[in-house]
Design a protein around this motif. Structure first.
Motif, PDB file in Angstrom:
ATOM      1  N   PHE A  22      -8.745   1.966  -1.130  1.00 13.18           N
ATOM      2  CA  PHE A  22      -9.381   1.843   0.188  1.00 13.18           C
ATOM      3  C   PHE A  22     -10.538   2.848   0.252  1.00 13.18           C
ATOM      4  CE2 PHE A  22      -6.080  -0.903   1.108  1.00 13.18           C
ATOM      5  CZ  PHE A  22      -4.826  -0.324   1.080  1.00 13.18           C
ATOM      6  N   HIS A  66     -15.216   1.956   7.629  1.00 18.47           N
ATOM      7  CA  HIS A  66     -14.447   1.004   8.447  1.00 18.47           C
ATOM      8  C   HIS A  66     -15.463   0.242   9.292  1.00 18.47           C
ATOM      9  CE1 HIS A  66     -12.119   4.721   7.736  1.00 18.47           C
ATOM     10  NE2 HIS A  66     -11.063   3.961   7.656  1.00 18.47           N
ATOM     11  N   ARG A  70     -12.930  12.689  11.157  1.00 21.14           N
ATOM     12  CA  ARG A  70     -13.124  12.041   9.850  1.00 21.14           C
ATOM     13  C   ARG A  70     -14.536  12.222   9.341  1.00 21.14           C
ATOM     14  NH1 ARG A  70      -9.618   6.512   9.424  1.00 21.14           N
ATOM     15  NH2 ARG A  70      -9.726   7.198   7.244  1.00 21.14           N
ATOM     16  N   GLY A  77       0.584   4.462   2.157  1.00 25.29           N
ATOM     17  CA  GLY A  77      -0.121   5.167   3.225  1.00 25.29           C
ATOM     18  C   GLY A  77      -0.371   6.589   2.760  1.00 25.29           C
ATOM     19  N   ASP A 121      -7.007  -2.285   9.525  1.00 22.27           N
ATOM     20  CA  ASP A 121      -6.530  -0.937   9.273  1.00 22.27           C
ATOM     21  C   ASP A 121      -5.037  -0.901   9.597  1.00 22.27           C
ATOM     22  OD1 ASP A 121      -8.290   2.224   9.688  1.00 22.27           O
ATOM     23  OD2 ASP A 121      -6.372   1.771   8.733  1.00 22.27           O
ATOM     24  N   TRP A 122      -4.430   0.242   9.326  1.00 21.17           N
ATOM     25  CA  TRP A 122      -2.994   0.453   9.494  1.00 21.17           C
ATOM     26  C   TRP A 122      -2.602   0.224  10.957  1.00 21.17           C
ATOM     27  CZ3 TRP A 122       0.637   3.055   6.063  1.00 21.17           C
ATOM     28  CH2 TRP A 122       1.778   3.503   6.685  1.00 21.17           C
ATOM     29  N   MET A 149     -12.681  -3.096   5.211  1.00 20.70           N
ATOM     30  CA  MET A 149     -11.654  -2.773   6.199  1.00 20.70           C
ATOM     31  C   MET A 149     -12.274  -2.621   7.584  1.00 20.70           C
ATOM     32  SD  MET A 149      -8.988   0.436   6.328  1.00 20.70           S
ATOM     33  CE  MET A 149      -8.279   0.094   4.734  1.00 20.70           C
ATOM     34  N   LEU A 177       0.833  -1.200   0.000  1.00 15.69           N
ATOM     35  CA  LEU A 177       0.000   0.000   0.000  1.00 15.69           C
ATOM     36  C   LEU A 177       0.864   1.243   0.000  1.00 15.69           C
ATOM     37  CD1 LEU A 177      -1.506   1.358   3.245  1.00 15.69           C
ATOM     38  CD2 LEU A 177       0.323  -0.329   3.367  1.00 15.69           C
ATOM     39  N   MET A 222      -2.770  -5.131   7.434  1.00 13.87           N
ATOM     40  CA  MET A 222      -2.023  -3.939   7.027  1.00 13.87           C
ATOM     41  C   MET A 222      -1.007  -3.689   8.122  1.00 13.87           C
ATOM     42  SD  MET A 222      -3.468  -0.115   6.185  1.00 13.87           S
ATOM     43  CE  MET A 222      -4.692  -0.682   5.025  1.00 13.87           C
TER      44      MET A 222
HETATM   45  O1  LIG Z   1       5.298   7.854  11.416  1.00 19.62           O
HETATM   46  N1  LIG Z   1       4.397   8.311  12.159  1.00 19.62           N
HETATM   47  O2  LIG Z   1       4.598   9.096  13.135  1.00 19.62           O
HETATM   48  C1  LIG Z   1       3.043   7.942  11.878  1.00 19.62           C
HETATM   49  C2  LIG Z   1       2.022   8.390  12.708  1.00 19.62           C
HETATM   50  C3  LIG Z   1       0.726   8.009  12.449  1.00 19.62           C
HETATM   51  C4  LIG Z   1       0.474   7.201  11.373  1.00 19.62           C
HETATM   52  O3  LIG Z   1      -0.801   6.840  11.198  1.00 19.62           O
HETATM   53  C5  LIG Z   1      -1.085   6.294   9.941  1.00 19.62           C
HETATM   54  O4  LIG Z   1      -0.857   7.303   9.003  1.00 19.62           O
HETATM   55  C6  LIG Z   1      -1.675   7.326   7.875  1.00 19.62           C
HETATM   56  C7  LIG Z   1      -0.783   7.798   6.729  1.00 19.62           C
HETATM   57  O5  LIG Z   1       0.272   6.927   6.536  1.00 19.62           O
HETATM   58  C8  LIG Z   1      -2.264   6.017   7.535  1.00 19.62           C
HETATM   59  O6  LIG Z   1      -3.013   6.190   6.377  1.00 19.62           O
HETATM   60  C9  LIG Z   1      -3.051   5.491   8.712  1.00 19.62           C
HETATM   61  S1  LIG Z   1      -4.682   5.887   8.757  1.00 19.62           S
HETATM   62  C10 LIG Z   1      -5.481   4.516   8.050  1.00 19.62           C
HETATM   63  O7  LIG Z   1      -4.713   4.150   6.903  1.00 19.62           O
HETATM   64  C11 LIG Z   1      -5.370   3.393   5.923  1.00 19.62           C
HETATM   65  C12 LIG Z   1      -4.376   3.234   4.785  1.00 19.62           C
HETATM   66  O8  LIG Z   1      -3.813   4.481   4.461  1.00 19.62           O
HETATM   67  C13 LIG Z   1      -6.655   4.084   5.483  1.00 19.62           C
HETATM   68  O9  LIG Z   1      -7.272   3.372   4.436  1.00 19.62           O
HETATM   69  C14 LIG Z   1      -7.575   4.142   6.691  1.00 19.62           C
HETATM   70  O10 LIG Z   1      -8.824   4.744   6.370  1.00 19.62           O
HETATM   71  C15 LIG Z   1      -6.910   4.935   7.799  1.00 19.62           C
HETATM   72  O11 LIG Z   1      -7.670   4.794   8.976  1.00 19.62           O
HETATM   73  C16 LIG Z   1      -2.462   5.761  10.047  1.00 19.62           C
HETATM   74  O12 LIG Z   1      -3.225   6.713  10.799  1.00 19.62           O
HETATM   75  C17 LIG Z   1       1.477   6.762  10.523  1.00 19.62           C
HETATM   76  C18 LIG Z   1       2.781   7.139  10.789  1.00 19.62           C
END
Ligand SMILES: O=[N+]([O-])c1ccc(O[C@@H]2O[C@@H](CO)[C@H](O)[C@H](S[C@@H]3O[C@H](CO)[C@@H](O)[C@H](O)[C@H]3O)[C@@H]2O)cc1
Length: 604
Positions: A141, A205, A155, A25, A283-284, A248, A23, A314
């Motif tokens: 997603f 979700h 959100r 992110g 989810d992540w 998801m 994926l 994920m």
């Molecule tokens: O490095 N850090 O500090 C850090 C902090 C917070 C993070 O949190 C993460 O960062 C976002 C960006 O990478 C991610 O997308 C997810 S959120 C989640 O991701 C899925 C895929 O993207 C979506 O489909 C969902 O709908 C959504 O709920 C998470 O919150 C990441 C990294």
């Protein structure tokens, strides 16, 4: 069963660890402003790693295309879901006029029974699928089918509405993304039309993400079983029937039980009762968050998540830890092989039905469609239809809108959001949290749209935050004030006060207390506006319109009429929250379904 982020992926890692999915992110790209060609070459390079394994099972690459292909530079950015939930079919169609007249004996424009416009979101799904495929990616997603019940949730703009019936109608985006299920195709089975123009979708979700306490992100949804099934579950019925490929799981809990560990809802209800045959994805770091603090007992997280019915995890970083732990638990009969078989069967079913085995690699045949004019015109139409007119003049006899294009003196445009493409796009745009500025991608700001729409002899003056004297001395014919929320995503957007950030409130006061003004609100949800309504001439909820700001000017100046209806209750003050249509003591500033209309005044 393992999904990893692009930042830790190489062809060698995919081959060595048999990684099943990748994926991006939020904001994760192969290179800054990566072209479609760079995307395709990156995805294909990684795919060749998977294809070189013993069985050559292709990996599936997923990305958040939540309002267009929002990680990709120059892609078309559509209005966020909160705006799409406000769209209604135009009263210009005779069939709509006659239907409403027969149904409620009212003129179409005067009725709140205008039908929703699911065909619009279907078309948006089609366009989004093409732009995603243009970059070599076959999986998104989206859609988020949360039913946001409290606008304090960061959100809430990803939710189409507080009303599950609106959200159910908007699941029509799924056949837009995936294609129409052929006659006779079994229900509940994932379906993605091939020919390289459709993508696998992901309803998210699951379940109750929009019902958390005070809208606190990833928190606890306290509601009885009947409430969960009648408010938050209905759109999953529609999604499964429409052949959604994946679902998801939500970070949130239901009555204190983490959804990522909820066997009764994920397996017994979704898989066994609803007969969902695609795959369930976490989810992540969703299984990490089963424990508090997250990752405090990873073996328990793996066991609870996989046994609950999660098929793909994920991870997305510590994949060796996940693989080793899951392998250990299977080899020691803690997790039965039958569970692994179910997960792998579902994942392979999706990969087979979407043609990934036959066509694992992408080409550049669709690259020209990224941000193409046809898609931008569709986004512009969606912007027009998403606008909700909440006030039009100090009396019905003196409407302020539509605005004249030709004026004797200058038009004043003011506000922090008038000339800011990033602000009008909101979160999940180029980066996870979104950002301000006009060079984040390509598009049309509201200011540029106004300048392009008024008569060539009319002068437009832009001042971001004028003081009272400036407005008094300027002898302007009228003003357009564009203010609102700055971009945010997820927890960063949680708000207990829902006030318009500084200097929006001051700009409204300074301008609207002196001259006729139209306030255009750029926000992911209803915000505190009641104190300013008396001084405001006309008030437009524009939500988060995306790159095509021309859609705002089209309606302000009468090339099209206002048709949007509130997809969310607009509160008077935050002490009333949560407050949703149908509640007792329902006392909104503007109720769900409200929206004034105007007629087009300029022949086109
Ligand atoms: O490095 N850090 O500090 C850090 C902090 C917070 C993070 O949190 C993460 O960062 C976002 C960006 O990478 C991610 O997308 C997810 S959120 C989640 O991701 C899925 C895929 O993207 C979506 O489909 C969902 O709908 C959504 O709920 C998470 O919150 C990441 C990294």
């Amino acid at each position: 069963m393992v999904q990893i982020d692009l930042t830790v992926a190489t062809p060698e890692v995919l081959k060595k660890y048999f990684i099943g999915s990748l994926l991006s992110g939020g904001g994760v790209v192969p290179a800054p402003r990566a072209s479609a060609e760079i995307w395709v070459n990156t995805v294909n390079g990684l795919q060749n790693g998977s294809l070189s394994t013993r069985l050559g099972i292709p990996m599936i690459y997923g990305i958040d295309a939540v309002h267009g292909h929002n990680n990709v530079y120059n892609a078309t950015i559509f209005p966020h879901n909160v705006g799409l939930g406000a769209t209604r079919q135009s009263c210009r169609s005779w069939s709509e006029k006659i239907r409403i007249l027969l149904q409620v004996g009212k003129a179409c424009e005067r009725s709140k029974f205008q039908r929703l416009d699911p065909l619009l979101v279907r078309r948006i799904g089609e366009a989004t699928a093409l732009e995603v495929r243009a970059t070599g990616i076959p999986y998104v997603f989206a859609p988020c089918i949360a039913v946001c019940r409290d606008p304090r949730w960061g959100r809430c703009y990803e939710s189409y509405s507080e009303d599950h019936k609106v959200v159910q109608a908007m699941t029509e985006i799924i056949p837009g993304l995936q294609g129409d299920i052929p006659a006779g195709f079994p229900k509940g089975v994932p379906f993605v039309d091939y020919y390289g123009t459709k993508v696998a979708a992901c309803a998210k979700h699951f379940v109750g993400d929009g019902g958390t306490h005070k809208g606190i992100n990833e928190n606890n949804t306290v509601i009885d079983y009947h409430g969960l099934l009648s408010i938050h579950m209905p759109a999953y019925y529609d999604s499964v029937i429409k052949g959604v490929s994946t679902i998801m799981v939500s970070y949130s809990s239901w009555n204190g039980k983490k959804m990522h560990a909820n066997y009764d809802l994920v397996t017994k209800f979704l898989k066994n009762y609803l007969k969902f045959r695609g795959f369930v994805i976490s989810d992540w770091q969703g299984i990490d968050k089963i424990t508090n603090p997250p990752h405090a007992n990873y073996s328990y997280s793996v066991q609870a998540g996989v046994l609950a019915g999660i098929d793909m995890v994920m991870v997305p970083y510590n994949y060796t830890e996940f693989i080793d732990d899951l392998t250990y638990q299977v080899e020691n009969n803690i997790i039965p092989m039958s569970r692994i078989d179910d997960a792998v069967r579902r994942i392979l079913r999706v990969k087979f039905t979407m043609g990934l085995f036959e066509h694992p690699l992408a080409d550049l045949s669709l690259a020209h469609l990224v941000g193409c004019k046809m898609h931008r015109e569709l986004a512009r139409e969606a912007v027009r239809k998403s606008l909700v007119l909440l006030k039009n003049g100090q009396s019905p006899e003196e409407p302020l809108l539509p605005l004249p294009k030709k004026t004797p003196t200058s038009i004043l445009v003011a506000g922090s959001h008038a000339d800011n493409l990033g602000y009008q796009c909101g979160g999940w745009t180029m980066t996870w949290q979104g950002q301000g500025g006009n060079n984040i991608t390509s598009g049309t700001t509201i200011l540029d749209a106004i300048k392009a729409t008024v008569d060539p002899t009319t002068n437009v003056v832009y001042t971001e935050n004028p003081d009272l004297d400036y407005v008094r001395d300027g002898s302007f014919s009228y003003a357009i004030v564009v203010v609102g929320e700055t971009p945010y995503a997820e927890t960063a957007g949680d708000s207990l006060n829902l006030t318009i950030p500084f200097p929006g409130q001051t700009t409204i006061q300074n301008v609207c207390s002196v001259i006729d003004c139209v306030v255009v609100l750029i926000s992911g949800r209803p915000v505190v506006i009641e104190p300013y309504v008396p001084v405001i001439g006309a008030l437009v909820a524009a939500w988060l319109p995306g790159t095509e700001g021309q859609g705002v000017a089209d309606v302000l100046f009468g090339d099209y009429g206002f048709t949007g209806k509130l997809s969310r209750t607009w509160f008077k003050n935050v002490d009333q929250l949560p407050m949703n249509v149908g509640d007792e003591n329902y006392d909104p500033l503007f109720p769900f379904g409200f929206g004034l209309t105007t007629h087009p005044v300029n022949a086109r």
